[in-house]
Enzyme design. Structure first.
Site, PDB file in Angstrom:
ATOM      1  N   GLY A  66       0.834  -1.197   0.000  1.00 32.35           N
ATOM      2  CA  GLY A  66       0.000   0.000   0.000  1.00 32.35           C
ATOM      3  C   GLY A  66       0.868   1.246   0.000  1.00 32.35           C
ATOM      4  O   GLY A  66       1.770   1.391  -0.809  1.00 32.35           O
ATOM      5  N   ASP A  67       0.599   2.160   0.932  1.00 29.11           N
ATOM      6  CA  ASP A  67       1.386   3.394   1.025  1.00 29.11           C
ATOM      7  C   ASP A  67       2.218   3.425   2.300  1.00 29.11           C
ATOM      8  O   ASP A  67       2.507   4.491   2.837  1.00 29.11           O
ATOM      9  CB  ASP A  67       0.462   4.614   0.949  1.00 29.11           C
ATOM     10  CG  ASP A  67      -0.603   4.620   2.041  1.00 29.11           C
ATOM     11  OD1 ASP A  67      -0.704   3.625   2.781  1.00 29.11           O
ATOM     12  OD2 ASP A  67      -1.329   5.629   2.157  1.00 29.11           O
ATOM     13  N   GLU A  68       2.616   2.253   2.772  1.00 32.97           N
ATOM     14  CA  GLU A  68       3.428   2.148   3.985  1.00 32.97           C
ATOM     15  C   GLU A  68       4.873   1.775   3.654  1.00 32.97           C
ATOM     16  O   GLU A  68       5.127   0.835   2.895  1.00 32.97           O
ATOM     17  CB  GLU A  68       2.851   1.107   4.945  1.00 32.97           C
ATOM     18  CG  GLU A  68       1.602   1.563   5.679  1.00 32.97           C
ATOM     19  CD  GLU A  68       1.202   0.571   6.754  1.00 32.97           C
ATOM     20  OE1 GLU A  68       1.023   0.982   7.916  1.00 32.97           O
ATOM     21  OE2 GLU A  68       1.077  -0.620   6.435  1.00 32.97           O
TER      22      GLU A  68
END
Length: 310
Positions: free
Chosen positions: A227-229
């Site tokens: 994801g955006d991690e």
């Protein structure tokens, strides 16, 4: 042409002649490299076209080579074991090693051998030498996919875990600090909703490059959890302030607009910092505490990053 008289001896001779022709045809046309070596001297007696193609030698050039002209010296122990196996069992392999081409480059092979007696009673070894360059490249590709994020080419969760455990062990031995930074992008979902996932993926690639451009030490790790991690490991640091300064630098860099396919996109990031040994001495605890600090930063608009507090 002399006609063979029909007799048991001549029938046997004819069978041997046919067998030799069949073997010679298979030997020369085999897509796998084959070589006949004198068992006593190690001298090449015959090689097929497949080996010549892989090594870049002409046949006469190859025949005149010594075995060590094409075998790197680091395989000497393996060669000695192959000789022992031949003596004990009459065969060896398959083993993997490298050959040296005419131009000096190396390539991987799989080699097997079997002891034989030729029609003249000479003891020889038939070697089966397969060029496994494509196989090794495929294995390397699979290994890479298992350890790296396919989008950003950053280490994935598995490699992150391996690197974190190694870094923790080193910091424990050297009595050094380690910082674990958990980074989550703010308002990334609206980017996907507004511009589409293709633009969102390209943005993630650009973000990864910006972060990597700030992390210069070889011992550090920048990984993508999904994801955006993202997660950053900073081992062997002297003070907590070093991690804080880096977190601030990353946040400032990500605050700068991105231009993706003529679209100006502005985002920000929230970072949580956990320190070894103050905030945990194992992977699970540090990840949990960095994640907790990151969510506190995300809920507090005044701070882009926060240090974990008990």
């Amino acid at each position: 042409m002399t006609k063979l008289i029909d007799s048991p001896d001549n029938a046997l001779a004819l069978k041997l002649l046919r067998s030799e022709k069949i073997f010679s045809t298979l030997f020369q046309l085999s897509p796998v490299g084959m070589a006949v070596v004198d068992a006593n001297t190690g001298k090449f007696l015959e090689v097929n076209d497949s080996i010549l193609k892989s090594t870049g030698y002409a046949k006469q050039e190859f025949i005149n080579l010594s075995y060590w002209d094409i075998t790197p010296r680091e395989y000497e122990a393996q060669e000695q074991q192959q000789l022992k196996d031949l003596e004990a069992t009459g065969r060896f392999g398959p083993n993997q090693k490298e050959y040296i081409r005419k131009d000096g480059t190396k390539y991987p092979i799989s080699i097997s051998g079997v002891a034989l007696t030729d029609i003249d009673g000479k003891q020889v070894v038939l070697g089966i030498i397969e060029d496994i360059t494509k196989q090794k490249a495929y294995e390397h590709k699979l290994e890479h996919f298992a350890l790296y994020d396919p989008l950003t080419n950053l280490p994935n969760r598995r490699l992150l875990s391996e690197n974190l455990q190694k870094s923790l062990a080193q910091c424990k031995r050297n009595k050094k600090l380690l910082a674990l930074l958990m980074l989550d992008l703010d308002k990334f979902k609206p980017v996907n909703d507004t511009f589409g996932h293709c633009i969102g993926d390209k943005l993630l690639i650009e973000i990864a490059q910006r972060i990597k451009g700030i992390i210069h030490r070889e011992v550090d790790t920048v990984a993508r959890l999904g994801g955006d991690e993202f997660v950053i490991i900073l081992p062997q640091i002297s003070q907590t302030e070093d991690a804080i300064k880096l977190a601030e630098k990353i946040c400032n860099a990500l605050n700068q607009p991105f231009c993706i396919e003529k679209n100006n996109i502005t985002i920000s990031a929230s970072i949580g910092i956990a320190m070894f040994p103050a905030h945990g001495n194992n992977e699970k605890t540090l990840m949990k505490n960095a994640d907790s600090a990151m969510y506190k930063a995300k809920k507090n608009p005044e701070y882009s990053f926060m240090l974990f507090e008990d």
